[in-house]
Design an enzyme around this catalytic site. Sequence first.
Site, PDB file in Angstrom:
ATOM      1  N   ASP A   1     -72.430  17.860 -21.301  1.00  0.00           N
ATOM      2  CA  ASP A   1     -73.395  17.108 -22.120  1.00  0.00           C
ATOM      3  C   ASP A   1     -73.377  15.611 -21.803  1.00  0.00           C
ATOM      4  OD1 ASP A   1     -70.967  16.409 -23.134  1.00  0.00           O
ATOM      5  OD2 ASP A   1     -71.467  16.798 -25.240  1.00  0.00           O
TER       6      ASP A   1
ATOM      7  N   ARG B   1     -78.452 -11.116 -20.652  1.00  0.00           N
ATOM      8  CA  ARG B   1     -79.725 -11.796 -20.930  1.00  0.00           C
ATOM      9  C   ARG B   1     -80.085 -11.748 -22.413  1.00  0.00           C
ATOM     10  NH1 ARG B   1     -83.041  -8.853 -16.182  1.00  0.00           N
ATOM     11  NH2 ARG B   1     -81.454  -7.274 -16.659  1.00  0.00           N
TER      12      ARG B   1
ATOM     13  N   HIS C   1     -75.099 -15.118 -17.083  1.00  0.00           N
ATOM     14  CA  HIS C   1     -76.468 -15.627 -17.226  1.00  0.00           C
ATOM     15  C   HIS C   1     -76.496 -16.863 -18.118  1.00  0.00           C
ATOM     16  CE1 HIS C   1     -80.791 -15.484 -17.167  1.00  0.00           C
ATOM     17  NE2 HIS C   1     -80.852 -15.413 -18.482  1.00  0.00           N
TER      18      HIS C   1
ATOM     19  N   LYS D   1     -92.320 -22.897 -14.693  1.00  0.00           N
ATOM     20  CA  LYS D   1     -93.134 -21.701 -14.899  1.00  0.00           C
ATOM     21  C   LYS D   1     -93.290 -21.428 -16.387  1.00  0.00           C
ATOM     22  CE  LYS D   1     -89.367 -18.300 -14.653  1.00  0.00           C
ATOM     23  NZ  LYS D   1     -89.244 -18.053 -16.061  1.00  0.00           N
TER      24      LYS D   1
ATOM     25  N   ASP E   1     -80.623 -18.634  -7.889  1.00  0.00           N
ATOM     26  CA  ASP E   1     -80.653 -18.112  -9.250  1.00  0.00           C
ATOM     27  C   ASP E   1     -79.493 -17.141  -9.427  1.00  0.00           C
ATOM     28  OD1 ASP E   1     -81.540 -17.895 -11.835  1.00  0.00           O
ATOM     29  OD2 ASP E   1     -83.531 -17.155 -11.337  1.00  0.00           O
TER      30      ASP E   1
ATOM     31  N   GLY F   1     -88.275  -9.447  -9.611  1.00  0.00           N
ATOM     32  CA  GLY F   1     -88.611 -10.238  -8.423  1.00  0.00           C
ATOM     33  C   GLY F   1     -89.860 -11.086  -8.593  1.00  0.00           C
TER      34      GLY F   1
END
EC number: 2.7.6.1
Length: 310
Positions: free
Chosen positions: A34, A93, A127, A190, A216, A222
């Site tokens: 399982d 993130r 991050h 951006k 980065d 991407g």
Amino acid sequence: MKVVAGNSNRALAEAIAAYLATPLTRCNVRRFADMEVFVEILENVRGEDVFVVQSTSFPANDHLMELLIIIDALRRSSARRITAVMPYFGYARQDRRSSGRTPISAKLVANMITQAGADRVMTLDLHAGQIQGFFDIPTDNLFAAPVIVRDIKERLALENVMVVSPDVGGVVRARAIAKRIGAQLAIVDKRRERAGESEVMNVIGDVEGHACILVDDIVDSGGTLVNAADALIAQGAKEVHAYLTHGVLSGGAVARITASRIKEMVVTDSILATEAVRVAKNIRVVSIATLIGEAIARTSSEESVSSLFD
């Protein structure tokens, strides 16, 4: 010292063990019918300093559960100290509440790792640096910068190079690379309209005639990189390269980057490369095994880890 590997990135764990001249500790990590995770440590670890190498990459939840259960197995086997070595920290993130009624999942994962029995954590290019504060145990955030800088110096002529941050949030990371190679810095501004999509608005800095290096920590869809490369070329950049630490590369990311104006994208092996990544004409993987291996060796012998990045 003992090194234990989960199933997320066996190749990296083997490379780290080879650097340390220490064979991987025999460990059985399998699943029941399982899909429950079962772990059995097949060697004596009582009183040992144990390092568990496991990225929480795709499938993130499975690999996270593997890590937690391995830590629990080691704790119940009387390991003296357990260090969770996470080259890629999944859920990083989700480090803040982006809107109402949303979780801070990075903090939840930090709590789970601590409660499972880890004594310390070692990770790479978080991050957001403040995630270190989510842990109530010592946490080392390593940087891939030495590996990236060495590769840039070996492959590019530095006289005409400009380091570019693909967004305002990555300026500190890009500036650190630019300082190490003596290059100028530019920023791509951006505006992200919705998750997974980005719209490039403006390039801050004169990139005309330069070989631009986008820097980065994570490349996922991407889209940000491809749009940033288009904006740089439109502003007169001679060519665009990209250096990233974590190649998540979900969905059609590899195809998107292969078809883009990015001359070459370099990622580390913090996440196991897929077959699509390995055969892509403009994607190359560099290893961070030596960096992590040296950090593990210094941690085990109670030496300075931060001096690796001076």
